[in-house]
Design an enzyme around this catalytic site. Structure first.
Site, PDB file in Angstrom:
ATOM      1  N   ASP A   1      29.683  34.466  45.541  1.00  0.00           N
ATOM      2  CA  ASP A   1      30.458  35.630  45.118  1.00  0.00           C
ATOM      3  C   ASP A   1      29.492  36.785  44.915  1.00  0.00           C
ATOM      4  OD1 ASP A   1      32.383  37.375  43.489  1.00  0.00           O
ATOM      5  OD2 ASP A   1      33.575  35.558  43.701  1.00  0.00           O
TER       6      ASP A   1
ATOM      7  N   ASN B   1      37.133  32.773  51.449  1.00  0.00           N
ATOM      8  CA  ASN B   1      38.174  33.187  50.521  1.00  0.00           C
ATOM      9  C   ASN B   1      37.965  34.579  49.936  1.00  0.00           C
ATOM     10  OD1 ASN B   1      40.342  32.626  48.371  1.00  0.00           O
ATOM     11  ND2 ASN B   1      38.521  32.931  47.117  1.00  0.00           N
TER      12      ASN B   1
ATOM     13  N   TYR C   1      45.603  45.979  53.379  1.00  0.00           N
ATOM     14  CA  TYR C   1      45.651  44.568  52.978  1.00  0.00           C
ATOM     15  C   TYR C   1      46.517  43.767  53.955  1.00  0.00           C
ATOM     16  CZ  TYR C   1      45.999  40.508  49.904  1.00  0.00           C
ATOM     17  OH  TYR C   1      45.926  39.236  49.382  1.00  0.00           O
TER      18      TYR C   1
ATOM     19  N   LYS D   1      45.166  40.769  56.517  1.00  0.00           N
ATOM     20  CA  LYS D   1      45.660  39.395  56.434  1.00  0.00           C
ATOM     21  C   LYS D   1      46.345  38.955  57.724  1.00  0.00           C
ATOM     22  CE  LYS D   1      44.047  38.605  52.356  1.00  0.00           C
ATOM     23  NZ  LYS D   1      42.915  37.662  52.188  1.00  0.00           N
TER      24      LYS D   1
ATOM     25  N   ILE E   1      50.159  34.543  43.328  1.00  0.00           N
ATOM     26  CA  ILE E   1      49.449  33.544  42.532  1.00  0.00           C
ATOM     27  C   ILE E   1      48.885  34.200  41.272  1.00  0.00           C
ATOM     28  CG2 ILE E   1      47.681  31.741  42.570  1.00  0.00           C
ATOM     29  CD1 ILE E   1      49.880  31.403  44.702  1.00  0.00           C
TER      30      ILE E   1
ATOM     31  N   THR F   1      46.306  35.146  39.389  1.00  0.00           N
ATOM     32  CA  THR F   1      44.865  35.321  39.524  1.00  0.00           C
ATOM     33  C   THR F   1      44.476  36.682  38.951  1.00  0.00           C
ATOM     34  OG1 THR F   1      45.031  36.406  41.683  1.00  0.00           O
ATOM     35  CG2 THR F   1      44.866  33.990  41.682  1.00  0.00           C
TER      36      THR F   1
END
Length: 252
Positions: free
Chosen positions: A37, A90, A156, A160, A189, A191
């Site tokens: 990360d 990811n 975005y 994707k 989700i 997050t």
């Protein structure tokens, strides 16, 4: 799951959310894990959690939009653990909200660089290392946004959609090399990304819930389970597949 124990897994964007849970799940299944990360402190904490639980992990910082960083990350993974078997690409950001007509090119490009080019660069350097091991598996994080459209997040959605295309193309390129390439498409989700997007606004969260037929937001560990499954021998005949894990979001 079959075929996970004793292998080496690399997870990008692993300091929080889906990446964090995937790293933990790989470790629970017996893999050695590289936690990567740009958030050093949080990433080192995840690697520490794995080691404290008896697993084997290391944190390596990398910006996936930077080719030199990605090349170094993959090389260091091999240097530390002797090879690479699985990768969960990811790392991603949501970007600045705004219409196409009003969006700055720099804002658009940053999302593309991290969410799409980052997946390309990761696979570019991962695939040769998987070949050295005689095969392996890659899972890229796309999104249900890759199957739909929506206002004010064009960068975005575009990225994707692109991840799904990259995944399918890569899967065909390496299909005879014992390498499987799939994508996971999360719905909404719980997050840190969703927290940032809603800015803690309960009405905004309720609006997101209205689009979830299952009646709740997803949990990061539910996506992690799908990722590890796609890497396992239990999914040995699955490649080029965009696996939707969304509580029914795209069904209506």
């Amino acid at each position: 799951m079959k075929g996970i124990q004793g292998k080496v897994a690399l997870v990008t964007g692993a300091a929080s959310g889906i990446g964090r849970e995937t790293a933990l799940r790989f470790a629970e299944e017996g893999s050695k894990v590289v936690v990567s990360d740009v958030q050093k402190d949080a990433g080192e904490q995840v690697a520490g959690e794995i080691e404290n639980a008896g697993g084997d992990a290391v944190f390596l910082d990398a910006d996936v939009s930077n080719e030199a960083d990605v090349a170094r990350l993959v090389d260091e993974t091999v240097n530390v653990f002797g090879g690479l078997d699985f990768a969960h690409n990811n790392a991603g950001i949501e970007g600045t909200v705004g219409s196409i007509a009003e969006m700055d090119l720099d804002d658009f490009q940053r999302v593309i660089d991290i969410n799409l080019t980052g997946v390309f660069l990761s696979m570019k350097y991962e695939i040769p290392r998987l070949l050295e091991r005689g095969g392996g598996a890659i899972v890229n994080t796309a999104s249900v946004a890759g199957m739909t459209g929506g206002p004010n997040l064009s960068h975005y959605y575009a990225a994707k959609h692109g991840v799904i295309g990259l995944t399918r193309s890569a899967a065909l390129e390496v299909a005879t090399d014992n390498i499987r390439v799939n994508a996971v498409l999360p719905g909404v989700i719980e997050t840190p990304m969703i927290e940032r997007f809603t800015a803690g606004n309960e009405e905004a969260k309720e609006a997101l819930l209205k689009d979830e037929p299952i009646g709740r937001l997803g949990r990061p560990e539910e996506i992690a389970s799908a990722v590890v499954y796609l890497c396992s021998d239990d999914a040995s005949f699955v490649t080029g597949h965009p696996m939707v894990v969304d509580g029914g979001y795209v069904v209506p």
